[in-house]
Design a protein around this motif. Structure first.
Motif, PDB file in Angstrom:
ATOM      1  N   ARG A  47      10.818 -29.751  -8.791  1.00  5.83           N
ATOM      2  CA  ARG A  47      12.129 -30.379  -8.866  1.00  5.83           C
ATOM      3  C   ARG A  47      12.424 -31.153  -7.576  1.00  5.83           C
ATOM      4  NH1 ARG A  47      15.318 -28.781 -13.056  1.00  5.83           N
ATOM      5  NH2 ARG A  47      14.476 -27.078 -14.338  1.00  5.83           N
ATOM      6  N   ALA A  48      13.379 -32.031  -7.637  1.00  7.08           N
ATOM      7  CA  ALA A  48      13.792 -32.800  -6.457  1.00  7.08           C
ATOM      8  C   ALA A  48      14.185 -31.850  -5.324  1.00  7.08           C
ATOM      9  CB  ALA A  48      14.964 -33.706  -6.813  1.00  7.08           C
ATOM     10  N   GLY A  49      13.686 -32.129  -4.119  1.00  3.51           N
ATOM     11  CA  GLY A  49      14.018 -31.320  -2.962  1.00  3.51           C
ATOM     12  C   GLY A  49      13.307 -29.989  -2.896  1.00  3.51           C
ATOM     13  N   GLU A  50      12.329 -29.763  -3.770  1.00  4.94           N
ATOM     14  CA  GLU A  50      11.635 -28.481  -3.827  1.00  4.94           C
ATOM     15  C   GLU A  50      10.224 -28.629  -3.258  1.00  4.94           C
ATOM     16  OE1 GLU A  50      11.043 -25.017  -7.195  1.00  4.94           O
ATOM     17  OE2 GLU A  50      10.623 -27.076  -7.786  1.00  4.94           O
ATOM     18  N   VAL A  51       9.727 -27.534  -2.650  1.00  3.17           N
ATOM     19  CA  VAL A  51       8.347 -27.488  -2.177  1.00  3.17           C
ATOM     20  C   VAL A  51       7.579 -26.487  -3.027  1.00  3.17           C
ATOM     21  CG1 VAL A  51       6.803 -27.021  -0.238  1.00  3.17           C
ATOM     22  CG2 VAL A  51       9.044 -28.026   0.188  1.00  3.17           C
ATOM     23  N   VAL A  52       6.531 -26.974  -3.691  1.00  2.57           N
ATOM     24  CA  VAL A  52       5.634 -26.115  -4.453  1.00  2.57           C
ATOM     25  C   VAL A  52       4.278 -26.159  -3.771  1.00  2.57           C
ATOM     26  CG1 VAL A  52       4.432 -25.779  -6.651  1.00  2.57           C
ATOM     27  CG2 VAL A  52       6.855 -26.405  -6.630  1.00  2.57           C
ATOM     28  N   ALA A  53       3.704 -24.995  -3.492  1.00  3.97           N
ATOM     29  CA  ALA A  53       2.402 -24.913  -2.829  1.00  3.97           C
ATOM     30  C   ALA A  53       1.316 -24.584  -3.830  1.00  3.97           C
ATOM     31  CB  ALA A  53       2.437 -23.863  -1.723  1.00  3.97           C
ATOM     32  N   LEU A  54       0.232 -25.374  -3.800  1.00  5.10           N
ATOM     33  CA  LEU A  54      -0.992 -25.060  -4.528  1.00  5.10           C
ATOM     34  C   LEU A  54      -1.918 -24.374  -3.534  1.00  5.10           C
ATOM     35  CD1 LEU A  54      -2.067 -28.140  -6.707  1.00  5.10           C
ATOM     36  CD2 LEU A  54      -1.170 -25.956  -7.485  1.00  5.10           C
ATOM     37  N   VAL A  55      -2.270 -23.117  -3.794  1.00  3.25           N
ATOM     38  CA  VAL A  55      -3.015 -22.318  -2.827  1.00  3.25           C
ATOM     39  C   VAL A  55      -4.331 -21.865  -3.437  1.00  3.25           C
ATOM     40  CG1 VAL A  55      -2.966 -20.214  -1.424  1.00  3.25           C
ATOM     41  CG2 VAL A  55      -0.877 -21.518  -1.767  1.00  3.25           C
ATOM     42  N   GLY A  56      -5.378 -21.844  -2.630  1.00  7.69           N
ATOM     43  CA  GLY A  56      -6.674 -21.344  -3.070  1.00  7.69           C
ATOM     44  C   GLY A  56      -7.765 -21.759  -2.108  1.00  7.69           C
ATOM     45  N   GLU A  57      -8.955 -21.189  -2.304  1.00 12.00           N
ATOM     46  CA  GLU A  57     -10.097 -21.520  -1.456  1.00 12.00           C
ATOM     47  C   GLU A  57     -10.660 -22.888  -1.829  1.00 12.00           C
ATOM     48  OE1 GLU A  57     -12.812 -17.834  -0.936  1.00 12.00           O
ATOM     49  OE2 GLU A  57     -11.787 -17.547  -2.846  1.00 12.00           O
ATOM     50  N   SER A  58     -11.634 -23.341  -1.034  1.00  9.60           N
ATOM     51  CA  SER A  58     -12.378 -24.543  -1.400  1.00  9.60           C
ATOM     52  C   SER A  58     -13.043 -24.312  -2.753  1.00  9.60           C
ATOM     53  CB  SER A  58     -13.456 -24.845  -0.350  1.00  9.60           C
ATOM     54  OG  SER A  58     -12.870 -25.221   0.866  1.00  9.60           O
ATOM     55  N   GLY A  59     -12.966 -25.315  -3.608  1.00  6.45           N
ATOM     56  CA  GLY A  59     -13.547 -25.188  -4.940  1.00  6.45           C
ATOM     57  C   GLY A  59     -12.623 -24.561  -5.956  1.00  6.45           C
ATOM     58  N   SER A  60     -11.380 -24.274  -5.556  1.00  6.87           N
ATOM     59  CA  SER A  60     -10.449 -23.637  -6.490  1.00  6.87           C
ATOM     60  C   SER A  60      -9.788 -24.638  -7.428  1.00  6.87           C
ATOM     61  CB  SER A  60      -9.361 -22.875  -5.721  1.00  6.87           C
ATOM     62  OG  SER A  60      -8.583 -23.767  -4.942  1.00  6.87           O
ATOM     63  N   GLY A  61      -9.895 -25.947  -7.122  1.00  7.61           N
ATOM     64  CA  GLY A  61      -9.297 -26.960  -7.974  1.00  7.61           C
ATOM     65  C   GLY A  61      -8.018 -27.554  -7.434  1.00  7.61           C
ATOM     66  N   LYS A  62      -7.620 -27.173  -6.206  1.00  4.22           N
ATOM     67  CA  LYS A  62      -6.359 -27.652  -5.641  1.00  4.22           C
ATOM     68  C   LYS A  62      -6.361 -29.171  -5.475  1.00  4.22           C
ATOM     69  CE  LYS A  62      -6.648 -25.713  -1.633  1.00  4.22           C
ATOM     70  NZ  LYS A  62      -8.078 -25.355  -1.615  1.00  4.22           N
ATOM     71  N   THR A  63      -7.356 -29.662  -4.730  1.00  2.00           N
ATOM     72  CA  THR A  63      -7.395 -31.097  -4.437  1.00  2.00           C
ATOM     73  C   THR A  63      -7.665 -31.907  -5.700  1.00  2.00           C
ATOM     74  OG1 THR A  63      -8.038 -30.773  -2.136  1.00  2.00           O
ATOM     75  CG2 THR A  63      -8.616 -32.886  -3.135  1.00  2.00           C
ATOM     76  N   THR A  64      -8.515 -31.399  -6.585  1.00  2.00           N
ATOM     77  CA  THR A  64      -8.767 -32.102  -7.846  1.00  2.00           C
ATOM     78  C   THR A  64      -7.479 -32.250  -8.644  1.00  2.00           C
ATOM     79  OG1 THR A  64     -11.068 -31.357  -7.975  1.00  2.00           O
ATOM     80  CG2 THR A  64     -10.008 -31.999 -10.038  1.00  2.00           C
ATOM     81  N   THR A  65      -6.664 -31.193  -8.689  1.00  2.00           N
ATOM     82  CA  THR A  65      -5.381 -31.265  -9.384  1.00  2.00           C
ATOM     83  C   THR A  65      -4.498 -32.331  -8.756  1.00  2.00           C
ATOM     84  OG1 THR A  65      -5.487 -28.918  -9.992  1.00  2.00           O
ATOM     85  CG2 THR A  65      -3.315 -29.963 -10.012  1.00  2.00           C
ATOM     86  N   ALA A  66      -4.421 -32.328  -7.426  1.00  2.00           N
ATOM     87  CA  ALA A  66      -3.586 -33.312  -6.721  1.00  2.00           C
ATOM     88  C   ALA A  66      -4.080 -34.728  -6.974  1.00  2.00           C
ATOM     89  CB  ALA A  66      -3.581 -33.007  -5.226  1.00  2.00           C
ATOM     90  N   GLN A  67      -5.396 -34.926  -6.970  1.00  2.00           N
ATOM     91  CA  GLN A  67      -5.956 -36.259  -7.214  1.00  2.00           C
ATOM     92  C   GLN A  67      -5.656 -36.738  -8.627  1.00  2.00           C
ATOM     93  OE1 GLN A  67     -10.020 -35.308  -6.243  1.00  2.00           O
ATOM     94  NE2 GLN A  67      -9.867 -36.154  -4.170  1.00  2.00           N
ATOM     95  N   ALA A  68      -5.712 -35.805  -9.585  1.00  2.00           N
ATOM     96  CA  ALA A  68      -5.443 -36.184 -10.976  1.00  2.00           C
ATOM     97  C   ALA A  68      -4.014 -36.659 -11.159  1.00  2.00           C
ATOM     98  CB  ALA A  68      -5.727 -34.991 -11.896  1.00  2.00           C
ATOM     99  N   LEU A  69      -3.090 -36.107 -10.379  1.00  2.00           N
ATOM    100  CA  LEU A  69      -1.675 -36.452 -10.535  1.00  2.00           C
ATOM    101  C   LEU A  69      -1.396 -37.911 -10.234  1.00  2.00           C
ATOM    102  CD1 LEU A  69      -0.008 -33.333  -8.843  1.00  2.00           C
ATOM    103  CD2 LEU A  69      -0.623 -33.650 -11.245  1.00  2.00           C
ATOM    104  N   ILE A  70      -2.212 -38.523  -9.355  1.00  2.63           N
ATOM    105  CA  ILE A  70      -1.951 -39.909  -8.939  1.00  2.63           C
ATOM    106  C   ILE A  70      -3.117 -40.834  -9.240  1.00  2.63           C
ATOM    107  CG2 ILE A  70      -0.212 -39.418  -7.201  1.00  2.63           C
ATOM    108  CD1 ILE A  70      -2.347 -39.317  -5.095  1.00  2.63           C
ATOM    109  N   GLY A  71      -3.984 -40.411 -10.164  1.00  4.69           N
ATOM    110  CA  GLY A  71      -5.065 -41.292 -10.602  1.00  4.69           C
ATOM    111  C   GLY A  71      -6.113 -41.569  -9.553  1.00  4.69           C
ATOM    112  N   LEU A  72      -6.405 -40.603  -8.692  1.00 10.29           N
ATOM    113  CA  LEU A  72      -7.377 -40.804  -7.621  1.00 10.29           C
ATOM    114  C   LEU A  72      -8.591 -39.891  -7.751  1.00 10.29           C
ATOM    115  CD1 LEU A  72      -5.143 -41.300  -4.445  1.00 10.29           C
ATOM    116  CD2 LEU A  72      -6.431 -43.026  -5.713  1.00 10.29           C
TER     117      LEU A  72
END
Length: 555
Positions: A47-72
């Protein structure tokens, strides 16, 4: 606050909270590379003004999820199912051209490595100005004023000077501030911060996270914080999503996920995070009459600058390290830690002062005597990938020092390599592989085995675990404690992370601007710090207030 429709006389007035609007909604997201799934049915909202943390080790899918959100997503990566909605609009099927209209303007990315994220041949001012040139019709003079205002807002000293500087002229913290200025230039609705502080000192990390938090409060920006560190997440996030191998293990309010985690994986992350597990290493401080294996007296190191001046990197450093113990050098980047460690290892000759290791005056050695001294003191560096030859196999890497220091028959070399691989818990099947095929933790085990092959008495560990995820970091720290116990090793542990130091060191020296401002047993220095520098370093440890923040109220 708003209220429900008019009530009858017998009803009670019940307030209905107006929640901020949902900026990002991810529903059953699945991502694959080729035919290999890497993100499986990930669901969360911000939501607006909210901080959500994606947490996990390398290979957990965090960065892949973030990249998918913006087409990268990198080549070969694709969203296979599920949906991504930004401000109510379905964007998971957007073309690259459509995503370009969102990125930078409404969704901003703060990447992990500021060094590789800025163009080295353009000034940082021109790179931030590019955001305005692409997305606004502002005049050049107005764009410059906007950039200078942003630099001031993100805390860059002397904005006029910084505008015309190149990335290599800025520190890591300064470069990250430039990237944040670029990210918030157009006041986006969503900031994706992908490990934005993992390469920074804890005090700089705190300032950067404070800055992002201030922008969130001022503009109502939603923040997706991608991190492997539950300590950082505990301090900064409203809600936490814990990922393992692409699947959600825990999700909910930060106080619920961290106060009563439902999955064994989250509990392990909490147990391994040194910033949350606050206990000091359970062993007595060395006695006053313990043998001093390393003795440093009045150490000073000066360098000539390009303009003919003299810069003093280290001044009047004095300390000693008892045999079989761990002494930590802590402080921010540029405080003189690594310079001191390199002098002790015989890799650098000081301007003045003395260093003795096992009775040998290191600063007086040269030629063959210095080369043979280096068998006694071995280094393990911060980045295990960069310090290993990518062309060699793991077995060759571990064996190589034996080839450099005298003839050792091939059968004996092989025997020693196998014994050391077992000692550092490295599967012997990995000996035929090259570093690229190993994980970060495995590479660091290789680096430790290579350092031990010559039977040294001292290991200098220069930020040796700072590049590792907390779980891998915890296993390496356990290995180092085991090796010290079994082999009687003495460690000089260089770190900016006081949480890690608290877990491994017996004694500590605190450095600031080339000077040693405090030293003593870890428990004493950490429980009753005598200087503002130490107090600031301790206050910057992420997750240090976790127990207080999520403590259950007493009756």
């Amino acid at each position: 606050m708003t209220y429900a429709a008019p009530l009858r006389a017998t009803e009670t007035l019940v307030p209905v909270l107006s929640l901020p609007p949902v900026v990002l909604a991810v529903d059953d997201l699945c991502v694959a590379y080729g035919h290999t799934p890497v993100v499986d049915r990930v669901t969360f909202t911000i939501r607006a003004g909210e901080v959500v943390a994606l947490v996990g080790e390398s290979g957990s899918g965090k960065t892949t999820t973030a990249q998918a959100l913006i087409g990268l997503l990198p080549p070969g990566g694709r969203v296979t199912s599920g949906s991504i909605r930004f401000d109510g609009e379905l964007v998971s099927g957007f073309t690259e051209r459509q995503f370009q209209g969102l990125r930078g303007k409404r969704i901003a990315l703060v990447p992990q490595d500021p060094g590789s994220s800025l163009n080295p041949v353009r000034t940082v001012g021109s790179q931030v100005a590019e955001v305005f040139r692409l997305h606004t019709d502002h005049r050049p003079d107005l764009i410059r004023r906007e950039v200078l205002s942003l630099f001031e807002r993100v805390g860059l000293s002397d904005p006029e000077l910084r505008y015309d500087q190149y990335p290599h002229e800025l520190s890591g913290g300064m470069k990250q501030r430039v990237l944040i200025a670029m990210a918030v230039a157009l006041r986006p609705d969503l900031i994706i911060a992908d490990e934005p502080t993992s390469a920074l000192d804890v005090t700089v990390q705190r300032r950067i996270l404070d800055l992002i938090d201030g922008l969130r409060r001022d503009f109502g920006t939603a923040v997706l914080l991608v991190t492997h560190d539950l300590g950082v997440a505990s301090d900064r996030a409203d809600r936490i999503v814990v990922l393992q191998k692409g699947r959600i293990q825990d999700s909910g309010l930060a106080r619920d996920v961290l106060g009563s985690p439902s999955s064994p994986y989250t509990r392990q992350l909490l147990a391994d995070a040194p910033s949350i597990a606050q206990g000091v290493r359970a062993r007595p401080a060395p006695s006053a009459d313990a043998r001093r294996l390393v003795e440093v007296q009045g150490l000073r190191q000066q360098f000539a600058t390009a303009d003919g001046q003299t810069f003093t990197a280290v001044r009047d450093i004095t300390f000693s390290v008892a045999a079989g113990t761990t002494h930590a050098l802590v402080g921010e980047s540029g405080s003189g830690k690594t310079t001191t460690a390199r002098i002790i290892a015989g890799l650098q000759r000081p301007t003045s002062g003395t260093v003795r290791v096992d009775g040998v005056e290191v600063t007086a050695l040269s030629g063959e005597a210095l080369r043979h001294f280096r068998r006694k003191v071995q280094l393990v560096y911060q980045n295990p990938f960069q310090s290993l030859d990518p062309r060699q196999t793991v077995g060759q890497i571990i064996e190589e020092p034996l080839l450099n220091f005298g003839p050792v028959p091939a059968p004996e070399r092989k025997k020693r390599v196998l014994a050391l691989a077992e000692r550092v818990h490295l599967d012997r099947a990995l000996l035929a592989r090259r570093p690229a095929a190993l994980s970060g933790g495995q590479r660091q085990r290789v680096a430790i085995a290579r350092a031990l092959i010559l039977d040294p008495s001292v290991l200098v560990l220069d930020e040796a675990v700072s590049a590792l995820d907390v779980t891998v970091q915890a296993r390496i720290l356990e290995l180092l404690a085991e090796l010290q116990r079994d082999l009687g090793l003495t460690y000089l542990f260089v770190s900016h992370d006081l949480a890690v130091v608290r877990a491994i060191a017996d004694t500590v020296s605190v450095f600031q601007a080339g000077q040693q401002v405090e030293q003593g047993p870890v428990e004493t220095v950490f429980s009753t710090p005598a200087t503002d520098c130490t107090r600031q370093l301790l206050a910057a440890i992420p997750g240090a207030t976790l127990n207080a923040r999520f403590a259950k109220p007493t009756a």
